[in-house]
Design a protein around this motif. Structure first.
Motif, PDB file in Angstrom:
ATOM      1  N   ASP A  81      44.307  36.858  24.712  1.00 26.32           N
ATOM      2  CA  ASP A  81      44.175  35.472  25.194  1.00 26.32           C
ATOM      3  C   ASP A  81      42.792  35.302  25.836  1.00 26.32           C
ATOM      4  OD1 ASP A  81      44.551  32.901  26.111  1.00 26.32           O
ATOM      5  OD2 ASP A  81      45.903  33.479  27.745  1.00 26.32           O
ATOM      6  N   PRO A  82      41.937  34.390  25.301  1.00 31.26           N
ATOM      7  CA  PRO A  82      40.579  34.237  25.844  1.00 31.26           C
ATOM      8  C   PRO A  82      40.566  33.712  27.286  1.00 31.26           C
ATOM      9  CG  PRO A  82      40.943  32.709  24.017  1.00 31.26           C
ATOM     10  CD  PRO A  82      42.168  33.548  24.149  1.00 31.26           C
ATOM     11  N   ILE A  83      41.507  32.867  27.643  1.00 33.13           N
ATOM     12  CA  ILE A  83      41.539  32.333  29.020  1.00 33.13           C
ATOM     13  C   ILE A  83      41.913  33.446  30.001  1.00 33.13           C
ATOM     14  CG2 ILE A  83      42.677  30.685  30.558  1.00 33.13           C
ATOM     15  CD1 ILE A  83      42.992  28.854  28.086  1.00 33.13           C
ATOM     16  N   ALA A  84      42.913  34.243  29.673  1.00 36.86           N
ATOM     17  CA  ALA A  84      43.337  35.354  30.534  1.00 36.86           C
ATOM     18  C   ALA A  84      42.208  36.378  30.639  1.00 36.86           C
ATOM     19  CB  ALA A  84      44.605  36.000  29.991  1.00 36.86           C
ATOM     20  N   ARG A  85      41.537  36.645  29.486  1.00 41.16           N
ATOM     21  CA  ARG A  85      40.437  37.606  29.495  1.00 41.16           C
ATOM     22  C   ARG A  85      39.330  37.133  30.421  1.00 41.16           C
ATOM     23  NH1 ARG A  85      37.967  37.695  24.198  1.00 41.16           N
ATOM     24  NH2 ARG A  85      40.072  38.195  23.562  1.00 41.16           N
ATOM     25  N   GLU A  86      38.975  35.847  30.365  1.00 37.54           N
ATOM     26  CA  GLU A  86      37.921  35.298  31.237  1.00 37.54           C
ATOM     27  C   GLU A  86      38.350  35.349  32.707  1.00 37.54           C
ATOM     28  OE1 GLU A  86      34.366  33.814  32.520  1.00 37.54           O
ATOM     29  OE2 GLU A  86      34.877  34.698  30.602  1.00 37.54           O
ATOM     30  N   THR A  87      39.607  35.051  32.970  1.00 38.84           N
ATOM     31  CA  THR A  87      40.121  35.105  34.348  1.00 38.84           C
ATOM     32  C   THR A  87      39.989  36.522  34.910  1.00 38.84           C
ATOM     33  OG1 THR A  87      41.686  33.327  33.876  1.00 38.84           O
ATOM     34  CG2 THR A  87      42.138  34.690  35.812  1.00 38.84           C
ATOM     35  N   PHE A  88      40.386  37.531  34.124  1.00 41.84           N
ATOM     36  CA  PHE A  88      40.295  38.923  34.595  1.00 41.84           C
ATOM     37  C   PHE A  88      38.830  39.370  34.711  1.00 41.84           C
ATOM     38  CE2 PHE A  88      44.803  39.279  33.261  1.00 41.84           C
ATOM     39  CZ  PHE A  88      45.308  39.812  34.446  1.00 41.84           C
ATOM     40  N   ARG A  89      37.961  38.872  33.828  1.00 44.58           N
ATOM     41  CA  ARG A  89      36.534  39.222  33.911  1.00 44.58           C
ATOM     42  C   ARG A  89      35.947  38.693  35.220  1.00 44.58           C
ATOM     43  NH1 ARG A  89      31.600  37.478  33.250  1.00 44.58           N
ATOM     44  NH2 ARG A  89      32.127  35.332  32.792  1.00 44.58           N
ATOM     45  N   GLN A  90      36.263  37.438  35.547  1.00 49.04           N
ATOM     46  CA  GLN A  90      35.763  36.854  36.803  1.00 49.04           C
ATOM     47  C   GLN A  90      36.349  37.586  38.029  1.00 49.04           C
ATOM     48  OE1 GLN A  90      36.628  32.678  36.627  1.00 49.04           O
ATOM     49  NE2 GLN A  90      35.060  32.266  35.084  1.00 49.04           N
ATOM     50  N   GLU A  91      37.596  37.981  37.916  1.00 52.75           N
ATOM     51  CA  GLU A  91      38.224  38.724  39.014  1.00 52.75           C
ATOM     52  C   GLU A  91      37.552  40.090  39.196  1.00 52.75           C
ATOM     53  OE1 GLU A  91      40.904  39.049  42.208  1.00 52.75           O
ATOM     54  OE2 GLU A  91      40.190  37.348  41.065  1.00 52.75           O
ATOM     55  N   LYS A  92      37.207  40.761  38.102  1.00 50.88           N
ATOM     56  CA  LYS A  92      36.491  42.042  38.192  1.00 50.88           C
ATOM     57  C   LYS A  92      35.152  41.851  38.893  1.00 50.88           C
ATOM     58  CE  LYS A  92      38.028  44.959  34.414  1.00 50.88           C
ATOM     59  NZ  LYS A  92      37.577  45.789  33.319  1.00 50.88           N
ATOM     60  N   ILE A  93      34.452  40.781  38.577  1.00 49.27           N
ATOM     61  CA  ILE A  93      33.159  40.494  39.206  1.00 49.27           C
ATOM     62  C   ILE A  93      33.357  40.259  40.710  1.00 49.27           C
ATOM     63  CG2 ILE A  93      31.270  38.813  39.336  1.00 49.27           C
ATOM     64  CD1 ILE A  93      31.631  38.436  36.271  1.00 49.27           C
ATOM     65  N   ARG A  94      34.359  39.455  41.046  1.00 50.25           N
ATOM     66  CA  ARG A  94      34.633  39.170  42.473  1.00 50.25           C
ATOM     67  C   ARG A  94      34.948  40.458  43.243  1.00 50.25           C
ATOM     68  NH1 ARG A  94      38.495  39.077  45.966  1.00 50.25           N
ATOM     69  NH2 ARG A  94      40.111  39.617  44.480  1.00 50.25           N
ATOM     70  N   ILE A  95      35.767  41.324  42.655  1.00 49.40           N
ATOM     71  CA  ILE A  95      36.142  42.585  43.316  1.00 49.40           C
ATOM     72  C   ILE A  95      34.922  43.488  43.480  1.00 49.40           C
ATOM     73  CG2 ILE A  95      37.518  44.693  43.097  1.00 49.40           C
ATOM     74  CD1 ILE A  95      39.633  42.947  41.620  1.00 49.40           C
ATOM     75  N   SER A  96      34.119  43.568  42.432  1.00 49.66           N
ATOM     76  CA  SER A  96      32.913  44.410  42.495  1.00 49.66           C
ATOM     77  C   SER A  96      31.949  43.925  43.575  1.00 49.66           C
ATOM     78  CB  SER A  96      32.215  44.428  41.133  1.00 49.66           C
ATOM     79  OG  SER A  96      33.035  45.016  40.183  1.00 49.66           O
ATOM     80  N   GLU A  97      31.774  42.603  43.639  1.00 52.38           N
ATOM     81  CA  GLU A  97      30.877  42.045  44.676  1.00 52.38           C
ATOM     82  C   GLU A  97      31.444  42.284  46.077  1.00 52.38           C
ATOM     83  OE1 GLU A  97      30.454  37.961  43.554  1.00 52.38           O
ATOM     84  OE2 GLU A  97      28.918  38.397  42.040  1.00 52.38           O
ATOM     85  N   LYS A  98      32.750  42.166  46.203  1.00 50.43           N
ATOM     86  CA  LYS A  98      33.406  42.381  47.508  1.00 50.43           C
ATOM     87  C   LYS A  98      33.208  43.827  47.983  1.00 50.43           C
ATOM     88  CE  LYS A  98      38.079  42.929  49.130  1.00 50.43           C
ATOM     89  NZ  LYS A  98      39.476  42.768  48.798  1.00 50.43           N
ATOM     90  N   ARG A  99      33.319  44.764  47.070  1.00 48.50           N
ATOM     91  CA  ARG A  99      33.210  46.184  47.438  1.00 48.50           C
ATOM     92  C   ARG A  99      31.756  46.642  47.584  1.00 48.50           C
ATOM     93  NH1 ARG A  99      37.971  49.323  44.056  1.00 48.50           N
ATOM     94  NH2 ARG A  99      39.700  48.129  44.950  1.00 48.50           N
ATOM     95  N   ALA A 100      30.835  45.893  47.047  1.00 42.40           N
ATOM     96  CA  ALA A 100      29.416  46.309  47.103  1.00 42.40           C
ATOM     97  C   ALA A 100      28.805  46.101  48.468  1.00 42.40           C
ATOM     98  CB  ALA A 100      28.619  45.527  46.077  1.00 42.40           C
TER      99      ALA A 100
END
Length: 120
Positions: free
Chosen positions: A101-120
Motif C-alpha cells: 500500500d503506497p499510503i501506508a508505505r509513505e506513512t511508515f517512511r515519514q515515521e522512520k524519519i521522525r524517529i531518526s530525528e528524535k534519536r539524533a
C-alpha cells in the motif's frame, strides 16, 4: 486583779481572730493553687512533647510515602519509555519494500524519519 484577767482573755481572743480558720497543718490557698498550676503545666508540657513527637513521625511517614510514590512514578515512566522505544525499533526495522500500500508505505517512511530525528 480583775483587770489582768480581762487582759489575758483579750489576748487569747486576739490570737484566735488572727488565726481564723487557718491551722498550722493547712496550707495557704496560694500554695495549693501554685502546686496545681505546676502539675497542670507539667501535664500540658508532657502532652505537647508527645504531640510533637507524633507530629514528627507523621511528617516522616509522609515524606517516605512521597518518596515511594515518586519512585513508582519514575518506574512507570521508564516502563512507558521502554515500551515506546521497542515500538519505534519495530518501525525502524520495518522493510518498506514489503508494504504494498503506497499510503501506508509513505506513512511508515515519514515515521522512520521522525524517529531518526528524535534519536539524533
Amino acid at each position: 486583779m480583775v483587770p489582768s484577767s480581762n487582759l489575758s482573755s483579750f489576748s487569747i481572743h486576739l490570737n484566735e481572730d488572727i488565726a481564723g480558720d487557718y491551722t498550722s497543718s493547712d496550707r495557704p490557698l496560694g500554695v495549693k493553687k501554685a502546686k496545681l498550676k505546676k502539675k497542670l503545666d507539667e501535664s500540658f508540657s508532657s502532652a505537647l512533647k508527645c504531640l510533637h513527637a507524633d507530629n514528627e513521625k507523621f511528617v516522616e511517614s509522609l515524606a517516605n510515602a512521597t518518596a515511594e510514590r515518586e519512585k513508582g512514578r519514575l518506574m512507570k515512566s521508564r516502563a512507558l519509555d521502554l515500551k515506546e522505544f521497542k515500538e519505534e525499533n519495530k518501525i525502524l526495522l520495518l522493510d518498506l519494500n514489503s508494504i504494498s500500500d503506497p499510503i501506508a508505505r509513505e506513512t511508515f517512511r515519514q515515521e522512520k524519519i521522525r524517529i531518526s530525528e528524535k534519536r539524533a
